[in-house]
Each structure stands twice: as C-alpha cells, then as structure tokens.
Design a protein around this motif. Sequence first.
Motif, PDB file in Angstrom:
ATOM      1  N   PRO A  79       0.818  -1.215   0.000  1.00 48.62           N
ATOM      2  CA  PRO A  79       0.000   0.000   0.000  1.00 48.62           C
ATOM      3  C   PRO A  79       0.854   1.267   0.000  1.00 48.62           C
ATOM      4  CG  PRO A  79       0.005  -0.994   2.178  1.00 48.62           C
ATOM      5  CD  PRO A  79       0.717  -1.956   1.254  1.00 48.62           C
ATOM      6  N   ASP A  80       2.156   1.127   0.167  1.00 52.56           N
ATOM      7  CA  ASP A  80       3.064   2.275   0.221  1.00 52.56           C
ATOM      8  C   ASP A  80       3.536   2.733  -1.154  1.00 52.56           C
ATOM      9  OD1 ASP A  80       2.919   2.197   3.010  1.00 52.56           O
ATOM     10  OD2 ASP A  80       4.612   0.802   3.134  1.00 52.56           O
ATOM     11  N   TYR A  81       3.211   1.988  -2.211  1.00 53.39           N
ATOM     12  CA  TYR A  81       3.689   2.319  -3.553  1.00 53.39           C
ATOM     13  C   TYR A  81       2.534   2.290  -4.544  1.00 53.39           C
ATOM     14  CZ  TYR A  81       8.399   1.605  -1.844  1.00 53.39           C
ATOM     15  OH  TYR A  81       9.568   1.706  -1.137  1.00 53.39           O
ATOM     16  N   TYR A  82       2.603   3.179  -5.532  1.00 50.20           N
ATOM     17  CA  TYR A  82       1.695   3.107  -6.674  1.00 50.20           C
ATOM     18  C   TYR A  82       2.314   2.138  -7.661  1.00 50.20           C
ATOM     19  CZ  TYR A  82      -1.051   7.165  -5.199  1.00 50.20           C
ATOM     20  OH  TYR A  82      -1.888   8.021  -4.528  1.00 50.20           O
ATOM     21  N   ASN A  83       2.172   0.850  -7.385  1.00 52.42           N
ATOM     22  CA  ASN A  83       2.897  -0.136  -8.184  1.00 52.42           C
ATOM     23  C   ASN A  83       2.054  -0.824  -9.255  1.00 52.42           C
ATOM     24  OD1 ASN A  83       1.466  -1.665  -6.334  1.00 52.42           O
ATOM     25  ND2 ASN A  83       3.274  -2.416  -5.268  1.00 52.42           N
ATOM     26  N   GLU A  84       0.886  -0.272  -9.566  1.00 50.10           N
ATOM     27  CA  GLU A  84       0.068  -0.828 -10.650  1.00 50.10           C
ATOM     28  C   GLU A  84       0.330  -0.139 -11.982  1.00 50.10           C
ATOM     29  OE1 GLU A  84      -2.052  -3.591 -11.057  1.00 50.10           O
ATOM     30  OE2 GLU A  84      -0.853  -4.027  -9.290  1.00 50.10           O
TER      31      GLU A  84
END
Length: 124
Positions: free
Chosen positions: A45-50
């Motif tokens: 949840p700490d990264y915009y990894n999508e």
Amino acid sequence: MGFSADGRVIASRATRGDEGSCLADDPRDIEVITASYHTHGAYSPDYYNEVPSGDDMEGDEEEGIDGWVATPGGRLWYIDTEDMVTYQVCGIGCLPSDPRFVRGDMGQIDQSYRYRDLVRLLDQ
C-alpha cells in the motif's frame, strides 16, 4: 531481452529486488539488448505499483530500449521510449497476481500514460 551472438531471441535471468527498487547487472549472454523487463512484485500500500514509474521510463530511455512491466495486480505494461508513453497491454489478472493485491487501491488506472502525466500522477 534481446539477441544472442547467434541471433536467437533470449531473455536474461530475473534479478530479485526489494520492496522499492531492483538494480540488475547487464546480462552477459545478450549481444544486443532490445528491451528491459521487470515486475513490481509484491503488493504494497506504500507504492503506486500498478503502473510503471517515472524511473522505469527514464531508465529505459537512457539505455535506448523499450520496456515491459508486470504489476502485483497482474497487469502488463509496455514502455515506448521513443514517444515516452506506456500502454497497458492487458489488465488485472492477465498475469499471475499477488493474492494480497487490493483492487482499486490506486484509484482509476488509465490504459496509457504519457511520461509527464504519469510523473504528475505519482507525485500527488
């Protein structure tokens, strides 16, 4: 990804990164590198990894190659460094996904992003 000395299409071995980055060594068995590939791995949840990151696009551009990025939600993105645009090749679940992935955590994901728009999105 690229071509071996005898002209075969090959991919390098994957290199494990950590939660926020992955720096791979240059592959020794690829004579001509044509593209990069990596995943954003596990959901966090700490990264915009999508979506690919600005660093992903900048790194490929610096090397003069295009790139491929897989996400924890199972998306596949193509990075076109000539136009500095990334395109979603296939959506959620088209590749294996992290069971902890939370659908919608990043809000609306567009089908493509220009570099400047992606960087603006990720800086919010």
